[in-house]
Design an enzyme around this catalytic site. Structure first.
Site, mmCIF file in Angstrom:
data_model
loop_
_atom_site.group_PDB
_atom_site.id
_atom_site.type_symbol
_atom_site.label_atom_id
_atom_site.label_comp_id
_atom_site.label_asym_id
_atom_site.label_seq_id
_atom_site.Cartn_x
_atom_site.Cartn_y
_atom_site.Cartn_z
ATOM 1 N N ARG A 1 25.531 -4.192 18.076
ATOM 2 C CA ARG A 1 24.265 -4.122 18.804
ATOM 3 C C ARG A 1 23.856 -2.699 19.142
ATOM 4 O O ARG A 1 24.668 -1.916 19.644
ATOM 5 C CB ARG A 1 24.353 -4.949 20.090
ATOM 6 C CG ARG A 1 23.008 -5.015 20.826
ATOM 7 C CD ARG A 1 23.079 -5.892 22.057
ATOM 8 N NE ARG A 1 21.786 -5.935 22.724
ATOM 9 C CZ ARG A 1 21.601 -5.818 24.042
ATOM 10 N NH1 ARG A 1 22.637 -5.675 24.850
ATOM 11 N NH2 ARG A 1 20.380 -5.851 24.556
ATOM 12 N N LEU A 2 22.594 -2.384 18.842
ATOM 13 C CA LEU A 2 21.916 -1.191 19.347
ATOM 14 C C LEU A 2 20.992 -1.684 20.452
ATOM 15 O O LEU A 2 20.000 -2.372 20.191
ATOM 16 C CB LEU A 2 21.120 -0.500 18.242
ATOM 17 C CG LEU A 2 20.385 0.786 18.615
ATOM 18 C CD1 LEU A 2 21.381 1.897 18.945
ATOM 19 C CD2 LEU A 2 19.472 1.236 17.479
ATOM 20 N N ILE B 1 18.194 -2.204 22.921
ATOM 21 C CA ILE B 1 16.799 -1.747 23.056
ATOM 22 C C ILE B 1 16.084 -2.517 24.162
ATOM 23 O O ILE B 1 15.417 -1.945 25.005
ATOM 24 C CB ILE B 1 16.027 -1.925 21.720
ATOM 25 C CG1 ILE B 1 16.741 -1.216 20.566
ATOM 26 C CG2 ILE B 1 14.585 -1.450 21.865
ATOM 27 C CD1 ILE B 1 16.784 0.278 20.648
ATOM 28 N N ILE B 2 16.199 -3.856 24.112
ATOM 29 C CA ILE B 2 15.559 -4.727 25.103
ATOM 30 C C ILE B 2 16.633 -5.481 25.872
ATOM 31 O O ILE B 2 17.584 -5.999 25.278
ATOM 32 C CB ILE B 2 14.583 -5.716 24.412
ATOM 33 C CG1 ILE B 2 13.389 -4.947 23.819
ATOM 34 C CG2 ILE B 2 14.091 -6.782 25.387
ATOM 35 C CD1 ILE B 2 12.470 -5.786 22.976
ATOM 36 N N CYS C 1 20.381 -4.325 15.285
ATOM 37 C CA CYS C 1 21.796 -4.639 15.149
ATOM 38 C C CYS C 1 22.186 -4.714 13.679
ATOM 39 O O CYS C 1 21.376 -4.503 12.783
ATOM 40 C CB CYS C 1 22.114 -5.994 15.800
ATOM 41 S SG CYS C 1 21.629 -6.111 17.528
ATOM 42 N N GLY D 1 4.645 5.005 9.732
ATOM 43 C CA GLY D 1 3.422 4.588 9.030
ATOM 44 C C GLY D 1 3.666 3.765 7.782
ATOM 45 O O GLY D 1 2.743 3.555 6.984
ATOM 46 N N ASN E 1 19.396 -9.311 13.839
ATOM 47 C CA ASN E 1 19.125 -7.888 13.596
ATOM 48 C C ASN E 1 17.622 -7.688 13.572
ATOM 49 O O ASN E 1 16.930 -8.298 12.758
ATOM 50 C CB ASN E 1 19.744 -7.479 12.253
ATOM 51 C CG ASN E 1 19.283 -6.105 11.790
ATOM 52 O OD1 ASN E 1 18.944 -5.247 12.599
ATOM 53 N ND2 ASN E 1 19.267 -5.896 10.489
ATOM 54 N N GLY E 2 17.113 -6.854 14.467
ATOM 55 C CA GLY E 2 15.680 -6.568 14.461
ATOM 56 C C GLY E 2 15.069 -6.634 15.837
ATOM 57 O O GLY E 2 15.751 -6.482 16.860
#
Length: 612
Positions: A48-49, A51-52, A2, A356, A73-74
Site C-alpha cells: 500500500r501507498l 493516499i486516502i 498499491c 496530461g 490498486n488505484g
C-alpha cells in the site's frame, strides 16, 4: 495506490512464503504497508501507498460479515458519492477509504460493479460464499493486471516480476508476443512476453469459479450528442470536474508540466481548484529534445511553484541499466527514462501528481493524424513521379536529431503502399512483416495475423478511426504502461484527468474537424486555451515528444554495448541482420534508431529476467 497479487491453488493449500515473496516484489508500488488474506487454497496480498484514509485504509478490506474480501490498486475518485448512496441502502462503513466502497458496491451490483466506478484501478475481489474470484481493470488501462491459469494453480499480480517470483512459473518467451512487440514496440493485451501469462484487457472483468475463468467486457465508448455551439463550454466543465475530483487526497497533489497543450490545461484547472501548486519538469542539454522554456512560461502564467532539474546524456546513461529492470516487459519507448526521472524528482516533494496523458489520443494530438490526409493526396500522384520523389528522399542526409526532417520524410514514404490501420501501425511501429520474417529465427512459431488481432480489439465501425486505434493500443499498451512502471518505481501515483469516462465519450463523439483541422492538431483544446488567455506561444506550439537522443547514443556512448548484445549467441533473432541494421545506422546510411532501440531493450530485458 498499491500493488496486488494472489494465488488459487487447485490441489493444495496456499504457501504463505510464496505469496509473501510475490508481494515483496511489489514493495516499490506500496512501501507504506502490506496485507495478506489466506483461506485454505486462496491467498490475496497487497502493498500500500497510503493516499486516502492513511490510518484506516489498510488492505485487504472486508464487508460487514467478512464474506467478501478485496485488494485494490488505484484510486476510486467518485468514492464519496458512491458511499453516500450505499449508506442510504443500509451499508455500514468502518473506514473512510475508497477501497471499502468496492466491497459494498459489489454486494449491490455483483460482477457489474466496475461500471459504476470512476477511477483507475486493478481490483481482486474474493466472494467466499460463492467461492469466486473477480478481477477487473479500469477502462483505459491505467493500472496493470497480469494473470495465468495453469493445471495446478491460478495466479495474478500487478506486475510480471511478481508472478515470476513463483518458482512454478516458467520463464519461457511467448514468440507471438515477441512478434507483436517487434511490430508495435510494446506487447499488447491480452498477450504478455511470458508464455502462459496474460494481461487482462482494459475495461474487462475476469471471473474465476470452479476451476475455470471467463472474461467479460464492461466498457465500450459511447457516442453522445454535442451541439456544436456548446462544445467549448461543455469541454471546459468536464475538464474542470475531472481535475477537481482527481485532487481528492489526504496528501498534497502536484502536476507534471511539460508546457504542452494537455499538461498546461491540467495545470490550469488544478491551479483554479487548489490554488498555488507544485509543478515538475526536466530539462535537457540537447535543444532538439528540450521543452523546458515552455513549461516555465506556463508556470509563470499560472503562478505555480515550478521545480525543474537538468539532465545531460551522462546522467541518463548512468541510470539506464537500473531503470530497464523496472519495465517488466520490453517496451521500445525511450521516453521511459525521462518519465522515470521526472517521477523521481516529484517523489522528493509529494506522493501524487496529475498528468496530461490521454489528451493526444482523445483529442487528436499526433502528426500522424494529418499525415494520413497528406498520404491520401500523395497516392494520387502518378507512380513515375512518386518514384523520382523516393530517389530524392533517399539522398537527404541522415540526421540523428529529434524527429529530424529526413526521419519524418522517409517514415512517411514507408506508408505509401498501405492504407488505413495498416499504414498507421507501420508509421507508429518498427519492423514490417517482411523484416520480421528475416529477423525472427523461429518465425513460423511466432507468426500471428495482425489483421485478426486488430479486428479483435477494435470495433468494425472504428477499424480506421485512428483516434480509437491509438486509444486501444498505443495509449493503453505503451503510454500508460510506461507511466505506471516509471512512476511506481518511485512510489509515485500519477492521475490522468483526460481519462475520465465522460471525457473519453465526449472526445469519441466529437467530429474529426474539431480534433484535427487542416494541419492543426488538438483544434478544440487550442480553442479552449485561447478562451483562457494562454500565451500564443503555448497555444500554437507543435507537438514535441518526451524523448531522448537515442540515435546519437547508438553512434557514441552505447555503440559497443549494443554491438555486444547484437553479436552475442541468439537462438531467437538473426544476429547478421542485427549487425547489418546497426552498421547502417552508425555509417549514417539509415536512421534505424527505432529498430535498434526496440531490439536492444528486448535483449537487455531477456538478460535481466533470465528468460529463454
Amino acid at each position: 495506490m498499491c500493488g496486488i497479487c494472489g494465488i488459487i491453488e487447485k490441489k493444495t493449500r496456499v504457501d504463505p512464503e510464496i505469496l509473501k515473496v510475490m508481494n515483496d516484489a511489489l514493495y516499490h508500488r506500496g512501501p507504506d504497508d502490506e496485507g495478506f488474506y489466506i483461506n485454505n487454497n486462496i491467498g490475496l496480498a497487497s502493498r500500500r501507498l497510503s493516499i486516502i484514509d492513511i490510518q484506516g485504509g489498510k488492505q485487504p478490506i472486508k464487508n460487514e460479515d467478512e464474506s467478501i474480501v478485496v485488494v485494490f490498486n488505484g484510486e476510486i475518485y467518485n468514492y464519496i458519492e458512491l458511499r453516500e448512496l450505499l449508506e442510504k441502502k443500509g451499508h455500514k462503513f468502518r473506514t473512510r477509504s475508497d477501497t471499502e466502497v468496492i466491497v459494498h458496491l459489489y454486494e449491490e451490483k455483483g460482477e457489474y460493479f466496475p461500471e459504476y466506478l470512476n477511477g483507475m484501478f486493478a481490483i481482486a475481489l474474493y466472494d467466499q460464499n460463492r467461492n469466486m474470484l473477480v478481477l477487473t481493470r479500469d477502462r483505459a488501462g491505467e493500472k496493470p493486471l497480469y494473470f495465468g491459469d495453469f493445471p495446478d494453480f491460478f495466479i495474478f499480480s500487478s506486475e510480471l516480476k511478481s508472478i515470476l517470483k513463483n518458482p512454478k512459473v516458467k520463464r519461457k518467451i511467448n514468440l507471438k508476443a515477441l512478434n507483436l512487440y517487434l511490430t508495435f514496440d510494446y506487447v499488447p493485451s491480452p498477450f504478455s512476453i511470458i508464455d502462459g501469462i496474460h494481461k487482462l484487457k482494459p475495461g474487462h472483468t475476469l471471473i474465476y469459479s470452479k476451476g475455470q475463468y471467463k472474461i467479460k467486457k464492461y466498457f465500450s465508448m459511447k457516442k453522445i450528442f454535442i451541439p456544436k455551439s456548446e462544445v467549448l463550454e461543455r469541454l471546459d466543465k468536464l475538464l474542470d470536474k475531472s481535475v477537481k475530483i482527481r485532487l481528492r487526497s489526504d496528501v498534497p497533489v502536484g502536476v507534471f508540466l511539460s508546457g504542452g497543450i494537455d499538461s498546461s490545461l491540467v495545470t490550469y484547472y488544478a491551479s483554479k481548484n487548489q490554488g498555488k501548486i507544485k509543478t515538475f519538469n526536466i530539462s535537457f542539454t540537447d535543444p532538439s529534445f528540450d521543452e523546458s522554456k515552455f513549461a516555465k512560461k506556463v508556470s509563470d502564467f499560472l503562478g505555480t511553484e515550478h521545480i525543474e532539474e537538468n539532465f545531460d546524456e551522462k546522467k541518463m546513461l548512468e541510470i539506464f541499466p537500473d531503470v530497464s529492470k523496472f519495465i517488466d516487459e520490453p517496451i521500445g519507448d525511450a521516453s521511459f527514462i525521462p518519465t522515470y526521472l521526472v517521477s523521481k524528482i516529484a517523489r522528493k516533494h509529494l506522493k501524487v501528481v496529475l498528468g496530461g496523458d490521454g489528451g493526444d489520443e482523445i483529442f487528436g494530438g499526433y502528426p500522424t493524424y494529418f499525415s494520413h490526409k497528406i498520404m491520401n493526396i500523395y497516392q494520387m500522384i502518378p507512380k513515375t513521379i512518386r518514384s523520382k520523389i523516393h530517389k530524392l528522399a533517399s539522398k537527404i542526409p541522415v540526421s540523428h536529431s529529434n524527429f529530424s526532417l529526413d526521419f519524418k520524410i522517409k517514415k512517411f514514404l514507408e506508408g505509401e503502399e498501405l492504407k488505413g490501420w495498416e499504414r498507421h501501425i507501420a508509421w507508429m511501429g518498427s519492423f514490417s512483416e517482411e523484416e520480421k520474417k528475416r529477423l525472427i529465427v523461429p518465425y513460423k512459431e511466432s507468426e500471428i495475423s495482425l489483421s485478426d488481432f486488430i479486428k479483435e480489439i477494435i470495433p468494425e465501425e472504428d477499424i480506421n478511426n485512428f483516434f480509437v486505434l491509438d486509444f486501444k493500443t498505443y495509449l493503453s499498451e505503451n503510454v500508460l504502461v510506461k507511466l505506471d512502471r516509471a512512476s511506481m518505481a518511485n512510489s509515485l501515483e500519477v492521475r490522468a484527468p483526460f481519462l475520465d469516462p465522460e471525457i473519453i465519450d465526449f472526445g469519441y463523439s466529437l467530429p474529426e474537424e474539431l480534433k484535427v483541422k487542416g494541419f492543426k492538431t488538438k483544434y478544440v483544446l487550442r480553442k479552449l486555451m485561447t478562451v483562457k488567455n494562454f500565451p500564443r506561444e503555448i497555444i500554437n506550439r507543435p507537438k514535441k515528444g518526451f524523448g531522448i537522443p537515442v540515435a546519437k547514443w547508438i553512434n557514441r556512448e552505447l555503440k559497443e554495448t549494443i554491438y555486444h548484445y547484437f553479436s552475442g549467441p541468439n537462438n531467437i533473432l538473426n544476429t547478421e541482420m542485427l549487425k547489418e541494421i546497426l552498421k547502417e545506422h552508425i555509417l549514417m546510411k539509415k536512421d534505424n534508431r527505432k529498430k535498434i532501440w526496440s531490439v536492444f531493450v528486448f535483449l537487455l530485458w531477456k538478460e535481466n529476467y533470465k528468460c529463454e
